[in-house]
Design a protein around this motif. Structure first.
Motif, short mmCIF file in Angstrom:
data_model
loop_
_atom_site.label_atom_id
_atom_site.label_comp_id
_atom_site.label_asym_id
_atom_site.label_seq_id
_atom_site.Cartn_x
_atom_site.Cartn_y
_atom_site.Cartn_z
N ILE A 8 18.34 21.83 -55.00
CA ILE A 8 19.05 20.56 -54.95
C ILE A 8 18.70 19.75 -56.19
CG2 ILE A 8 19.36 18.40 -53.67
CD1 ILE A 8 18.64 19.91 -51.14
N THR A 9 19.72 19.26 -56.87
CA THR A 9 19.48 18.44 -58.06
C THR A 9 20.27 17.15 -57.95
OG1 THR A 9 19.70 18.33 -60.46
CG2 THR A 9 21.36 19.63 -59.28
N THR A 10 19.68 16.09 -58.46
CA THR A 10 20.36 14.79 -58.47
C THR A 10 20.81 14.42 -59.87
OG1 THR A 10 18.22 13.68 -58.73
CG2 THR A 10 19.06 13.98 -56.48
N ALA A 11 20.62 15.32 -60.83
CA ALA A 11 20.99 15.03 -62.21
C ALA A 11 22.51 15.00 -62.36
CB ALA A 11 20.40 16.07 -63.15
N GLU A 12 22.97 14.15 -63.26
CA GLU A 12 24.39 14.06 -63.54
C GLU A 12 24.86 15.34 -64.23
OE1 GLU A 12 26.70 11.79 -62.96
OE2 GLU A 12 25.36 10.49 -61.81
N PRO A 13 26.07 15.79 -63.94
CA PRO A 13 26.59 16.97 -64.64
C PRO A 13 26.76 16.68 -66.12
CG PRO A 13 28.35 15.92 -63.38
CD PRO A 13 27.07 15.25 -63.00
N PRO A 14 26.67 17.68 -66.98
CA PRO A 14 26.79 17.43 -68.43
C PRO A 14 28.17 16.89 -68.78
CG PRO A 14 26.90 19.78 -67.94
CD PRO A 14 26.51 19.10 -66.67
N ARG A 15 28.19 15.94 -69.71
CA ARG A 15 29.46 15.36 -70.15
C ARG A 15 30.25 16.36 -70.99
NH1 ARG A 15 30.95 10.58 -68.27
NH2 ARG A 15 32.09 10.20 -70.19
N CYS A 16 29.52 17.22 -71.71
CA CYS A 16 30.18 18.20 -72.59
C CYS A 16 30.37 19.49 -71.81
CB CYS A 16 29.34 18.42 -73.84
SG CYS A 16 30.06 19.58 -75.00
N GLN A 17 31.59 19.82 -71.45
CA GLN A 17 31.85 20.97 -70.60
C GLN A 17 32.82 21.95 -71.22
OE1 GLN A 17 33.12 19.50 -66.81
NE2 GLN A 17 31.16 18.56 -66.33
N THR A 18 33.15 21.81 -72.50
CA THR A 18 34.08 22.71 -73.17
C THR A 18 33.45 23.25 -74.43
OG1 THR A 18 35.10 20.93 -74.45
CG2 THR A 18 36.04 21.38 -72.29
N ILE A 19 34.07 24.29 -74.98
CA ILE A 19 33.55 24.91 -76.21
C ILE A 19 33.55 23.89 -77.34
CG2 ILE A 19 33.99 26.71 -77.93
CD1 ILE A 19 35.04 28.46 -75.73
N GLY A 20 34.61 23.09 -77.41
CA GLY A 20 34.69 22.09 -78.47
C GLY A 20 33.88 20.85 -78.20
N CYS A 21 33.13 20.85 -77.10
CA CYS A 21 32.25 19.74 -76.72
C CYS A 21 33.04 18.45 -76.55
CB CYS A 21 31.13 19.56 -77.74
SG CYS A 21 29.65 18.79 -77.05
N SER A 22 34.20 18.53 -75.88
CA SER A 22 35.00 17.35 -75.62
C SER A 22 34.49 16.67 -74.36
CB SER A 22 36.48 17.73 -75.45
OG SER A 22 36.96 18.37 -76.61
N GLU A 23 34.15 15.41 -74.46
CA GLU A 23 33.63 14.69 -73.31
C GLU A 23 34.77 14.28 -72.37
OE1 GLU A 23 31.12 11.46 -74.19
OE2 GLU A 23 29.59 12.67 -75.21
N ILE A 24 34.49 14.34 -71.07
CA ILE A 24 35.47 13.92 -70.07
C ILE A 24 35.46 12.41 -69.99
CG2 ILE A 24 36.15 14.10 -67.66
CD1 ILE A 24 34.73 16.77 -67.56
N PRO A 25 36.61 11.74 -70.17
CA PRO A 25 36.60 10.27 -70.14
C PRO A 25 36.36 9.74 -68.74
CG PRO A 25 38.85 11.10 -70.28
CD PRO A 25 37.93 12.29 -70.43
N ASP A 26 35.81 8.53 -68.68
CA ASP A 26 35.61 7.88 -67.40
C ASP A 26 36.96 7.52 -66.78
OD1 ASP A 26 32.84 7.99 -67.55
OD2 ASP A 26 32.76 6.14 -68.74
N PRO A 27 37.08 7.64 -65.45
CA PRO A 27 38.36 7.29 -64.81
C PRO A 27 38.66 5.81 -64.96
CG PRO A 27 36.66 7.67 -63.16
CD PRO A 27 36.07 8.08 -64.48
N THR A 28 39.92 5.50 -65.14
CA THR A 28 40.36 4.12 -65.27
C THR A 28 41.47 3.84 -64.28
OG1 THR A 28 41.94 4.71 -66.99
CG2 THR A 28 39.75 4.03 -67.72
N ASP A 29 41.73 2.57 -64.04
CA ASP A 29 42.80 2.17 -63.13
C ASP A 29 44.15 2.55 -63.72
OD1 ASP A 29 44.31 1.04 -61.16
OD2 ASP A 29 44.17 -0.99 -61.99
N PRO A 30 44.94 3.40 -63.06
CA PRO A 30 46.22 3.82 -63.64
C PRO A 30 47.23 2.69 -63.68
CG PRO A 30 46.06 4.61 -61.39
CD PRO A 30 44.72 4.01 -61.72
N GLY A 31 47.06 1.63 -62.92
CA GLY A 31 48.00 0.53 -62.93
C GLY A 31 49.28 0.89 -62.21
N GLY A 32 50.25 0.01 -62.26
CA GLY A 32 51.56 0.27 -61.68
C GLY A 32 51.58 0.18 -60.17
#
Length: 576
Positions: A401-425
């Protein structure tokens, strides 16, 4: 190779260029030339004495050439001669006076002819070339060169020619072997396919493999031609092919043998793994517990895994083949080279492959995996025990069991996943809250549930059997869990279907009776909806048409029409 330390000049009308020159004036240095050497750098060159033809074998870069006579006069230029090419000055014996023989070759880095501007008629001033007193270019040379050509290029070709020939033959043989490998892979797939539909019998697999090799042995457009090719394949493969059935293993039959199928198929003691109704068997623990030995069972993600084989019933219904084909090289000489090389590589851990290599053949190994389509019957199986520890599984315990956050860099190109935002509308400003987010509360269709009536009832009966009640209990418990999660079942309809055997009126009555028996059981055992209705449709909506089972009769006809005997439960509901 001799290196000149004198200044070397290229003279042309109106310009003088200096070169750093190496001179190859012995057989060994001429033979070596630039083979397996690093590329020349601009401003340097190699002069091959008494050599009117050259090659670029075993070189990885192009070169520029200038053919010069014995007085340093440039006779011909060749720009960017690619690797593995040859060039010669064909006018050496016809256009050049005897006094100006022999012909020499100056090799330079690619592009030097254009950079320096060397053209026929220019002159190279070097002590290696003869000169007249009237020329006034340089003092008399320290040595002279005989006029007669010594045939160095021919000697080089006599050495390099066989190597080039061997490389060409090796390329042809590699192409043939590559084509053979493709055909062998196809034959292996056809063998596995025959095994999956033929109860995993080795003789069926072997015959299908030989038929798949027909294109490799000539093919044919007529029955006679294909028969001859099949005969050639059979004769050539006698003792030169090994087909191993890696799955189901011996332990698979230890765990999942079904004695009822042994009696049905009259196997003479050979064990049988059930394949029929596989999806139902995988979901019914009671059925699985009655198959095979009585060792302790484990429940892994809903599938029973037994310790002897380390397999579930679905794993045991996979056919895996390893086919070792002894390919005989067809190109002369190269086959011998292949044999010597393979003997050197052979670690002798496989007696069959070693025998093939000793006989001059190339072992070609193919692996094929397919889903079984019939009940596997025991044959010559390999033995592969189950999950480690000599076939005795050990529970590895819960995962860490781990409580560590998953790595932000999850692709070969090291593209970070953006934080979710309010889609609006959503019709209002600001983040979505409970009061502003709409909730779907309408009635939704739910997936139909289809049950096999051969599990629920005996043939031509409408009384629920123990296996049928167990299947309905699981359905009821699943509905209760969904209801606890907020789902509401508003309408439930039970529809009975029969096959086409018998009279239409009798089938209609039977379908109604079966649908009523199921709806009554659901209602009386707590299905979370009291709006439960039923109806019978007889044989009016078959899955398998009667014509598809012609001309079968008796039990064969009953088995063929089995998909038509079913109970379908249609449900609608909503999410609160």
């Amino acid at each position: 190779m001799k290196t000149s330390s004198d200044e070397v000049y290229l003279r042309a009308p109106g310009r003088i260029h200096r070169l750093s020159l190496k001179v190859a004036d012995t057989f060994g240095s001429r033979f070596r030339g630039l083979m397996l050497s690093p590329a020349l750098i601009p401003g340097t060159g190699l002069l091959l004495k008494q050599c009117a033809s050259v090659h670029t074998a075993f070189m990885r870069y192009p070169i520029d050439l200038a053919y010069v006579n014995d007085r340093g006069l440039v006779l011909k230029c060749v720009a960017s001669l690619a690797p593995w090419r040859a060039s010669a000055y064909k006018g050496a014996l016809t256009r050049v006076p005897a006094a100006a023989r022999p012909i020499h070759t100056l090799e330079m880095a690619a592009g030097e002819l254009a950079r320096i501007g060397i053209e026929p008629g220019d002159r190279i001033v070097h002590e290696a070339f003869k000169t007249d007193a009237a020329d006034g270019d340089v003092p008399a040379p320290r040595f002279t060169v005989p006029d007669k050509q010594r045939g160095a290029a021919m000697l080089e070709f006599a050495v390099v020619g066989p190597l080039l020939t061997l490389l060409g033959l090796a390329s042809v043989q590699y192409g043939l072997l590559f084509n053979a490998k493709n055909l062998i892979n196809h034959a292996s797939f056809m063998a596995a396919r025959a095994g999956s539909t033929g109860n995993a019998k080795l003789d069926t697999i072997e015959q299908a493999y030989l038929r798949g090799l027909i294109p490799l042995y000539g093919g044919g457009r007529t029955v006679q031609e294909t028969g001859e090719s099949l005969a050639k394949a059979t004769a050539d493969m006698a003792g030169n092919v090994q087909i191993e059935l890696l799955n189901p293993t011996r332990e698979s039959f230890d765990d999942w043998n079904d004695p009822r199928l042994q009696a049905l198929f009259k196997t003479g003691g050979k064990r049988v793994i059930p394949h029929r109704h596989l999806a139902h068997n995988l979901n019914d623990r009671g059925v699985l517990e009655n198959l095979g030995n009585s060792r302790e069972l484990r429940d892994v993600q809903g599938s029973l895994v037994k310790p002897s084989s380390g397999q579930s019933l679905e794993d045991a219904n996979i056919i895996k083949l390893r086919i070792t084909h002894g390919y005989e090289p067809k190109v002369p000489l190269v086959g011998r080279v292949y044999a010597i090389f393979l003997k050197w590589l052979d670690v002798k851990d496989n007696a069959f492959e070693t025998r093939l290599i000793e006989s001059g053949r190339v072992p070609v190994v193919s692996h094929v995996t397919l889903q079984m389509q019939t009940d596997p019957i025991e044959t010559t199986q390999v033995s592969i025990p189950g999950m480690g520890n000599g076939g005795q599984p050990v529970d590895p315990g819960d995962p860490p069991i781990t409580t560590a956050e998953p790595p932000r860099c999850q692709t070969i190109g090291c593209s970070e996943i953006p934080d979710p935002t309010d889609p609006g509308g959503g019709g209002s400003s600001g983040p979505c809250t409970e009061g502003t987010c709409p909730v779907c509360t309408g009635t939704l269709p739910l997936p139909d549930v289809e049950l096999d009536t051969d599990v629920l009832f005996n043939f031509n009966e409408s009384t629920l059997q123990p296996e049928g009640r167990a299947a309905l209990d699981r359905l009821i418990q699943s509905a209760k869990d969904r209801a606890a999660a907020g789902e509401v079942f508003s309408n439930v309809k039970v529809i009975g279907h029969t096959d086409q055997i018998g009279e239409a009126g009798v089938n209609q009555q039977l379908s109604v009776a079966r649908a009523k028996a199921v709806s009554d059981y659901l209602r009386s055992h707590g299905f979370p909806s009291q709006a439960i209705t039923h109806e019978g449709r007889g044989a009016n909506e078959p899955v398998v048409p009667l014509s598809a089972c012609s001309p079968k009769t008796g039990q064969a006809l009953i088995d063929c029409l089995q998909p038509n005997r079913r109970v379908v439960i249609q449900m609608t509901g909503s999410q609160t």
